[in-house]
Each structure stands twice: as structure tokens, then as C-alpha cells.
Design a protein around this motif. Structure first.
Motif, PDB file in Angstrom:
ATOM      1  N   PRO A  57      68.568  44.343 -36.457  1.00 27.91           N
ATOM      2  CA  PRO A  57      67.694  44.683 -35.634  1.00 27.91           C
ATOM      3  C   PRO A  57      68.152  45.778 -34.726  1.00 27.91           C
ATOM      4  CG  PRO A  57      68.362  42.415 -35.039  1.00 27.91           C
ATOM      5  CD  PRO A  57      69.177  42.693 -36.348  1.00 27.91           C
ATOM      6  N   PRO A  58      67.155  46.722 -33.976  1.00 27.01           N
ATOM      7  CA  PRO A  58      67.604  47.365 -32.812  1.00 27.01           C
ATOM      8  C   PRO A  58      68.318  46.753 -31.720  1.00 27.01           C
ATOM      9  CG  PRO A  58      65.555  47.661 -33.192  1.00 27.01           C
ATOM     10  CD  PRO A  58      65.790  46.758 -34.077  1.00 27.01           C
ATOM     11  N   ALA A  59      69.138  47.248 -31.206  1.00 23.91           N
ATOM     12  CA  ALA A  59      69.672  46.801 -30.092  1.00 23.91           C
ATOM     13  C   ALA A  59      68.823  46.679 -28.719  1.00 23.91           C
ATOM     14  CB  ALA A  59      70.948  47.327 -29.564  1.00 23.91           C
TER      15      ALA A  59
ATOM     16  N   ALA B 226      63.008  47.376 -39.234  1.00 20.90           N
ATOM     17  CA  ALA B 226      64.196  47.541 -38.398  1.00 20.90           C
ATOM     18  C   ALA B 226      64.242  49.257 -38.052  1.00 20.90           C
ATOM     19  CB  ALA B 226      65.396  47.042 -39.142  1.00 20.90           C
ATOM     20  N   ARG B 227      64.341  50.123 -39.090  1.00 17.08           N
ATOM     21  CA  ARG B 227      64.108  51.360 -38.925  1.00 17.08           C
ATOM     22  C   ARG B 227      62.918  52.034 -37.943  1.00 17.08           C
ATOM     23  NH1 ARG B 227      65.992  52.313 -43.480  1.00 17.08           N
ATOM     24  NH2 ARG B 227      64.010  52.744 -44.466  1.00 17.08           N
TER      25      ARG B 227
ATOM     26  N   CYS C 101      61.484  50.329 -35.798  1.00 14.64           N
ATOM     27  CA  CYS C 101      61.624  49.924 -34.487  1.00 14.64           C
ATOM     28  C   CYS C 101      62.711  50.757 -33.752  1.00 14.64           C
ATOM     29  CB  CYS C 101      61.935  48.346 -34.501  1.00 14.64           C
ATOM     30  SG  CYS C 101      60.638  47.199 -35.108  1.00 14.64           S
ATOM     31  N   ALA C 102      63.818  51.051 -34.566  1.00 13.15           N
ATOM     32  CA  ALA C 102      64.687  51.755 -33.724  1.00 13.15           C
ATOM     33  C   ALA C 102      64.428  53.217 -33.395  1.00 13.15           C
ATOM     34  CB  ALA C 102      65.951  51.575 -34.705  1.00 13.15           C
ATOM     35  N   ASP C 103      63.438  53.737 -34.477  1.00 13.79           N
ATOM     36  CA  ASP C 103      63.082  55.124 -34.087  1.00 13.79           C
ATOM     37  C   ASP C 103      62.130  54.949 -32.958  1.00 13.79           C
ATOM     38  OD1 ASP C 103      64.284  55.634 -36.221  1.00 13.79           O
ATOM     39  OD2 ASP C 103      62.714  55.918 -37.662  1.00 13.79           O
TER      40      ASP C 103
ATOM     41  N   TYR D 210      61.206  40.112 -35.034  1.00 15.85           N
ATOM     42  CA  TYR D 210      62.335  40.680 -34.647  1.00 15.85           C
ATOM     43  C   TYR D 210      63.555  40.111 -34.923  1.00 15.85           C
ATOM     44  CZ  TYR D 210      65.919  42.801 -31.366  1.00 15.85           C
ATOM     45  OH  TYR D 210      67.077  43.161 -30.992  1.00 15.85           O
TER      46      TYR D 210
ATOM     47  N   LEU E  63      61.938  52.765 -30.438  1.00 16.11           N
ATOM     48  CA  LEU E  63      62.829  52.659 -29.187  1.00 16.11           C
ATOM     49  C   LEU E  63      63.532  53.940 -28.824  1.00 16.11           C
ATOM     50  CD1 LEU E  63      64.342  49.195 -29.928  1.00 16.11           C
ATOM     51  CD2 LEU E  63      62.868  49.876 -27.999  1.00 16.11           C
ATOM     52  N   ALA E  64      63.926  54.740 -29.863  1.00 14.28           N
ATOM     53  CA  ALA E  64      64.911  55.951 -29.429  1.00 14.28           C
ATOM     54  C   ALA E  64      63.997  56.939 -28.901  1.00 14.28           C
ATOM     55  CB  ALA E  64      65.190  56.416 -30.783  1.00 14.28           C
TER      56      ALA E  64
END
Length: 114
Positions: free
Chosen positions: A35-37, A4-5, A7-9, A29, A11-12
Motif C-alpha cells: 500500500p502507498p505510504a 495500490a498503484r 491509490c499511490a498515483d 487499504y 496521493l502523488a
């Protein structure tokens, strides 16, 4: 949590680079803790019979194909909760057309009022 981290990274980083559209390929996912927004989720899926047929056509032994499908069965509930579902029971050309329609929809310039 690590996935999850990650994926968030990803996306960011894409947002920081100014990407107007980011595609995150993550079959799990819906199972991620926190999960990342995202703005939209899309599932591309086919019936179990069609997925099995394709695995066999790729050269998997029937027992291995069945084992792979059984291992993924717990993911199906999440896949059905996607905002959009693209049916992949047809031909490759049909899948490309469906994906192309969604791509055009997502990348079309916003309509101006008046």
C-alpha cells in the motif's frame, strides 16, 4: 496491484498540487499489496449489530445485509490496526463531532516553541 498503484498515483497527484492534507477513502487499504505510504490511517467503524441495523434501515433484505457483512468480515482485522479508530455506533451528530475533532487536530497550525 492495480488498486495500490491507483491509490499511490492519487496521493502523488495531490502532493504535486500542494495539498496539505489528503484523504484516501479505501476500505481495503490494509489488504493492498504494497500500500502507498501514508502518515496516518483512520478507520470509522461500528459494531456488527449496528452495521446490520443500518443496512436494514436502508432497505436491504436481511439475507442480503448478512451476505454483505460476511463479505466484509475479512477486512475487520485491518480496520483494527488503524492508527485512529472513530466509533460510529452513535448518532450522526456524534460521528460528525468525532470527525470534526480529528479534522481540527490534523489541520491545526503547528505550535511554535517559545
Amino acid at each position: 496491484p492495480a488498486l495500490a498503484r491507483a491509490c499511490a498515483d492519487e496521493l502523488a497527484a495531490a502532493v504535486d498540487q500542494g495539498s496539505p492534507l489528503v484523504i484516501l477513502e479505501a476500505a481495503v487499504y490494509f489488504l493492498l499489496p504494497g500500500p502507498p505510504a501514508v502518515d496516518m490511517t483512520v478507520t470509522v467503524t461500528a459494531t456488527p449489530a449496528r452495521r446490520r441495523q443500518r443496512l436494514l434501515e436502508q432497505g436491504l433484505e436481511p439475507a442480503r445485509a448478512d451476505a454483505r457483512m460476511a463479505a466484509q468480515q475479512h477486512l475487520e482485522h485491518g480496520w483494527r490496526t488503524a492508527d485512529r479508530i472513530i466509533d460510529n455506533d452513535g448518532t450522526e451528530a456524534e460521528l460528525c463531532e468525532a470527525a470534526g475533532r480529528l479534522w481540527r487536530e490534523l489541520t491545526a497550525p503547528p505550535l511554535r516553541e517559545g
